[in-house]
Every structure is written in C-alpha cells, then in structure tokens.
Scaffold this motif. Sequence first.
Motif, PDB file in Angstrom:
ATOM      1  N   ASN A 179       8.175   1.868  -2.886  1.00 42.89           N
ATOM      2  CA  ASN A 179       7.514   0.821  -2.407  1.00 42.89           C
ATOM      3  C   ASN A 179       8.132   0.287  -1.210  1.00 42.89           C
ATOM      4  O   ASN A 179       7.534  -0.244  -0.278  1.00 42.89           O
ATOM      5  CB  ASN A 179       7.661  -0.089  -3.557  1.00 42.89           C
ATOM      6  CG  ASN A 179       6.321  -1.227  -3.497  1.00 42.89           C
ATOM      7  OD1 ASN A 179       5.648  -1.763  -2.852  1.00 42.89           O
ATOM      8  ND2 ASN A 179       6.793  -2.471  -3.773  1.00 42.89           N
ATOM      9  N   LEU A 180       9.573   0.275  -1.412  1.00 42.59           N
ATOM     10  CA  LEU A 180       9.946   0.181  -0.390  1.00 42.59           C
ATOM     11  C   LEU A 180      10.523   0.539   1.484  1.00 42.59           C
ATOM     12  O   LEU A 180      10.134  -0.077   1.689  1.00 42.59           O
ATOM     13  CB  LEU A 180      10.967  -0.821  -0.865  1.00 42.59           C
ATOM     14  CG  LEU A 180      11.163  -2.087  -1.433  1.00 42.59           C
ATOM     15  CD1 LEU A 180      12.024  -2.912  -1.602  1.00 42.59           C
ATOM     16  CD2 LEU A 180      10.011  -2.845  -0.871  1.00 42.59           C
ATOM     17  N   ALA A 181      10.696   1.935   0.487  1.00 42.26           N
ATOM     18  CA  ALA A 181      10.722   3.054   1.568  1.00 42.26           C
ATOM     19  C   ALA A 181       9.773   4.068   2.121  1.00 42.26           C
ATOM     20  O   ALA A 181      10.745   4.560   3.210  1.00 42.26           O
ATOM     21  CB  ALA A 181      12.277   3.404   1.433  1.00 42.26           C
ATOM     22  N   VAL A 182       9.430   4.681   0.757  1.00 42.47           N
ATOM     23  CA  VAL A 182       8.291   6.221   1.067  1.00 42.47           C
ATOM     24  C   VAL A 182       6.702   5.505   1.907  1.00 42.47           C
ATOM     25  O   VAL A 182       6.280   5.806   2.957  1.00 42.47           O
ATOM     26  CB  VAL A 182       8.203   6.029  -0.059  1.00 42.47           C
ATOM     27  CG1 VAL A 182       7.457   7.790   0.138  1.00 42.47           C
ATOM     28  CG2 VAL A 182       9.359   7.025  -0.249  1.00 42.47           C
ATOM     29  N   ARG A 183       6.152   4.476   0.975  1.00 42.11           N
ATOM     30  CA  ARG A 183       4.592   3.970   1.080  1.00 42.11           C
ATOM     31  C   ARG A 183       5.044   3.460   2.247  1.00 42.11           C
ATOM     32  O   ARG A 183       3.174   4.129   4.078  1.00 42.11           O
ATOM     33  CB  ARG A 183       4.553   3.037   0.292  1.00 42.11           C
ATOM     34  CG  ARG A 183       2.583   2.833   0.217  1.00 42.11           C
ATOM     35  CD  ARG A 183       2.223   1.868  -1.219  1.00 42.11           C
ATOM     36  NE  ARG A 183       2.509   0.519  -0.916  1.00 42.11           N
ATOM     37  CZ  ARG A 183       2.714  -0.423  -1.944  1.00 42.11           C
ATOM     38  NH1 ARG A 183       1.640  -0.248  -2.855  1.00 42.11           N
ATOM     39  NH2 ARG A 183       3.184  -1.866  -1.673  1.00 42.11           N
ATOM     40  N   PRO A 184       5.607   2.350   3.015  1.00 38.23           N
ATOM     41  CA  PRO A 184       5.209   1.692   4.403  1.00 38.23           C
ATOM     42  C   PRO A 184       5.257   3.073   5.463  1.00 38.23           C
ATOM     43  O   PRO A 184       5.115   3.193   6.437  1.00 38.23           O
ATOM     44  CB  PRO A 184       6.197   0.810   4.553  1.00 38.23           C
ATOM     45  CG  PRO A 184       7.186   1.169   3.134  1.00 38.23           C
ATOM     46  CD  PRO A 184       6.670   1.944   2.392  1.00 38.23           C
ATOM     47  N   LEU A 185       6.342   4.070   5.340  1.00 36.35           N
ATOM     48  CA  LEU A 185       6.438   4.996   6.724  1.00 36.35           C
ATOM     49  C   LEU A 185       5.707   5.409   7.025  1.00 36.35           C
ATOM     50  O   LEU A 185       5.672   5.279   8.725  1.00 36.35           O
ATOM     51  CB  LEU A 185       7.102   6.253   5.551  1.00 36.35           C
ATOM     52  CG  LEU A 185       8.794   6.360   5.575  1.00 36.35           C
ATOM     53  CD1 LEU A 185       9.865   7.495   4.796  1.00 36.35           C
ATOM     54  CD2 LEU A 185       9.421   5.500   6.352  1.00 36.35           C
TER      55      LEU A 185
END
Length: 368
Positions: A129-135
């Motif tokens: 949620n915090l490190a992969v999805r926003p990439l």
Amino acid sequence: MQILRNIIYGLLPRPRLSATSVGGAPSAAKRLLVLSRYPNPSVSYYLDERTKALANIPVIMKGLDEGLEDLDSEGLFVIICRYIKEPQLRWLEDRRRSLAGVAYFVDDDIPAVVAGDEATWPYKFTLFNLAVRPLPRVNRLLTHLWTSTETLADTLSDAHQKIAILAPMPATLEGRSSEIAGEASTSLKMVYHGTGVHRREHEFLMPIVKTAMDKHSNLHFEVFAEGSLARQWGRQEIEQRRMTISPPLPWASYLARTTDHGADIALAPLLIGKTNDSRSDTKRIDISRMGAAAIFSRCPTFSRCAVAGELHIGNTAEEWLMAIDQLVGDRDRRLIARNATVKSIEKMRQSTTAAFPGIRFDVLGDIA
C-alpha cells in the motif's frame, strides 16, 4: 508455489527515474524535505547524519500523515524514504515544476519481501500500500534514485537507470562496549533481534539456542518475536526464567531499549536468499549500541565493513554452537569481538560520504 512467487516478483513495479530526468541538469536546492514513516531505522541509518551535515540548509522532516500545505515548494528538494501516501503524492504532483528535484531512497528489495514467504500478511499489505502501489506515479516525479547497496542497485537497474548508492552512515557511538566488557558477571545475556521478516533466521537459530541454553546455565536469551514465531520460540523447552520473548518494538522504543539495556552476545545470522542478498550491514549499528560481542554469518553483506577480531562463521549449527561456546567461555574474546564491531562502525563511516548524491545546494554548492 515458488513459480507463482517468481511471477508476482516480476510483475511488481520497481522505482524508475522519469524519462524527463535522464540527462537533465538538476536545479539548485534551497531546502530539503524528507518524507518518511518517521521515525524508522532507514532514516536513522542513512539520512539523519547526512541531514545534520547540512548546517546551512533548512531540513524539514514530515511523517506520512502530516500535511505539506504550509511548505514553499520553490527550490525544495524532496527525499521519499521508502513510503508515501496519497495526499503527499498529490501535493508533489501539483508542484513538480517548482521543485528542485525528487529522490526515492530504498534499502530493501521490497518486491522480494512482498512476493516471498517470510513476511506476515499485514506487513506485506503495508509494503504494497505504501511502497509498491504508489510507484508508477512516484516514478514520473523522480530525478534521483538511491539504494543502500550495489547489489540492490543491480537488481533495480536497467540501461536507462542511473542509481546512486547511499550507504549507511551511523552516528558516532558512545563507549558502552568497554564498560560492559569490563564488568565481572557470571550471568550473560544473549540476544537475537531479527524482525518477523527474518523467519528463516529465527527457525535456523531455534535448535541452536536451545542446545546452547541447555549447555550454559549462566545464559539468558532475549528474542523479539510475535504471533507464530513467538509460539515457536515458546515450544523450544527453554527454561522460562532464562528466556524473554518480547513483541517487536516501535523504532523509537527499540532505540531507547538498546541504548539503556546492553547485551553480552548478539546473534546476527543471514541466510542466502533474494531479499537478504540486497541488505546492508546496519545490524552492526544495533549491536554496537548494545555493546555486544557479535556472531555474524559469513556472507557478502557482513564482509563489507568486517575488521579483524569479529566472528564470521558459516551457516551450520556446529559452527554457531562453537562460536557461542567460545564467547560464553572466554571473556577476553568477547571484549575483542565487541571492540572489533565498534571499529567496524568507524570503518562504515569512513567508507561513505555525508553528501546526498547528485544534489546541488544553493548555499553549499555542489556537494555530490
């Protein structure tokens, strides 16, 4: 199942420099903003000492849930440390033209953790949620990409990537090691402070620690574990009065505990695997803070800042038991190992630089 994990690993997005940033000249920065799930070990190990060195540059630290509306974006350089949430990401997108640059720093092969079989599902969800999805959105902003190790950089790099290494830069440590080593005590404290992500290391150590505890009645063992790992440790039939199983602590609490409460022997195993191969040797910093004599796995990670006097051994039960026996039975050997790891921290400091790679500052000039 491993085939499926490999497919998932290959499909997960990686940090990538934006196409417009490749070959572009970076703007001079007037201020520095660090976005992080603050406080956390990544900030402590890699960023804190470097921000302190920027004596003439304003440095702003913001947690993930803090608003950015009060900030002036003109000439602002932003470091995203591992994580970001939607409101902050939207703020960066709206102001991208006024920013001096955006760097993404990562110190783990996060896709390997998400696709692997060691981390708990809640932790994987947090990472996703915090490190992969926003990439994908983060990547369109990036002017700089930093990793903690060469191995991690190689994992993420391609022909168009220019990845810089931001190696650990520990703070200067106090002299706890000599103090503790000089105390005469028949009781010894042995610790393993691996997180739940290190499930294989926990399971590797369980029979070793059980055998060592049966052999040495003066040992007390402390481990951080929760859930199924805590239950596994509890089933090792080690005397309850001689073993402490503590739940993992928030980073600030862990710093305080390991500063106030030392240890005699610290176990630092690291088994071969995709996630571990990209790790840095920051565990040395925790061990030095505790003033402990360490036993390290013999591997590229811990060989990076190795010094004479440290114990580096193969990952076999026999070698680990022999090393524990040696440290339990020889106070002078414990002192040598403790002091060696203190020296390795100084080597770690000397092997890197206080500069943030590629950033030009208005006041200090180009420090890269």
